[in-house]
Write a protein that holds these residues in place. Sequence first.
Motif, mmCIF file in Angstrom:
data_model
loop_
_atom_site.group_PDB
_atom_site.id
_atom_site.type_symbol
_atom_site.label_atom_id
_atom_site.label_comp_id
_atom_site.label_asym_id
_atom_site.label_seq_id
_atom_site.Cartn_x
_atom_site.Cartn_y
_atom_site.Cartn_z
ATOM 1 N N LYS A 119 0.838 -1.194 0.000
ATOM 2 C CA LYS A 119 0.000 0.000 0.000
ATOM 3 C C LYS A 119 0.880 1.255 0.000
ATOM 4 O O LYS A 119 1.819 1.375 0.782
ATOM 5 C CB LYS A 119 -0.908 0.007 1.218
ATOM 6 N N ALA A 171 -10.060 -2.819 -5.575
ATOM 7 C CA ALA A 171 -9.340 -1.879 -4.713
ATOM 8 C C ALA A 171 -9.192 -2.448 -3.310
ATOM 9 O O ALA A 171 -8.121 -2.362 -2.693
ATOM 10 C CB ALA A 171 -10.074 -0.540 -4.684
ATOM 11 N N THR A 223 -6.590 -5.354 -3.256
ATOM 12 C CA THR A 223 -5.191 -4.939 -3.420
ATOM 13 C C THR A 223 -4.735 -3.963 -2.357
ATOM 14 O O THR A 223 -3.542 -3.690 -2.241
ATOM 15 C CB THR A 223 -4.963 -4.289 -4.795
ATOM 16 N N ARG A 261 -5.412 -0.854 -2.482
ATOM 17 C CA ARG A 261 -5.175 0.409 -3.191
ATOM 18 C C ARG A 261 -6.480 1.182 -3.277
ATOM 19 O O ARG A 261 -7.543 0.661 -2.961
ATOM 20 C CB ARG A 261 -4.642 0.138 -4.605
ATOM 21 N N SER A 262 -6.394 2.413 -3.738
ATOM 22 C CA SER A 262 -7.591 3.246 -3.832
ATOM 23 C C SER A 262 -8.392 2.902 -5.081
ATOM 24 O O SER A 262 -7.874 2.327 -6.046
ATOM 25 C CB SER A 262 -7.208 4.722 -3.873
ATOM 26 N N PHE A 293 -6.763 4.551 -8.084
ATOM 27 C CA PHE A 293 -5.593 3.847 -8.584
ATOM 28 C C PHE A 293 -6.006 2.695 -9.491
ATOM 29 O O PHE A 293 -5.494 2.548 -10.603
ATOM 30 C CB PHE A 293 -4.750 3.311 -7.414
#
Length: 72
Positions: A7, A37, A40, A42-43, A46
Amino acid sequence: MADTVKKGSRVTGSERERLAAELRKKYDQGLSIRALAEQTGRSYGFVHRILTESGTQLRGRGGATRGRSRQS
């Protein structure tokens, strides 16, 4: 998949291409951007950007639509 991406770390080069291919495959199988998201770490932005960069045809939004209600 979550183990492959730290992250907040920058993802570039072949690692980015590999991640894009993996995300695209799962998205094409029906997973949502939000689900990807979350998996992972992540946002949403992203994941959306990675999918767009990889040429993925994004689905339309689901849920209720605006407009005239359909009554029988």
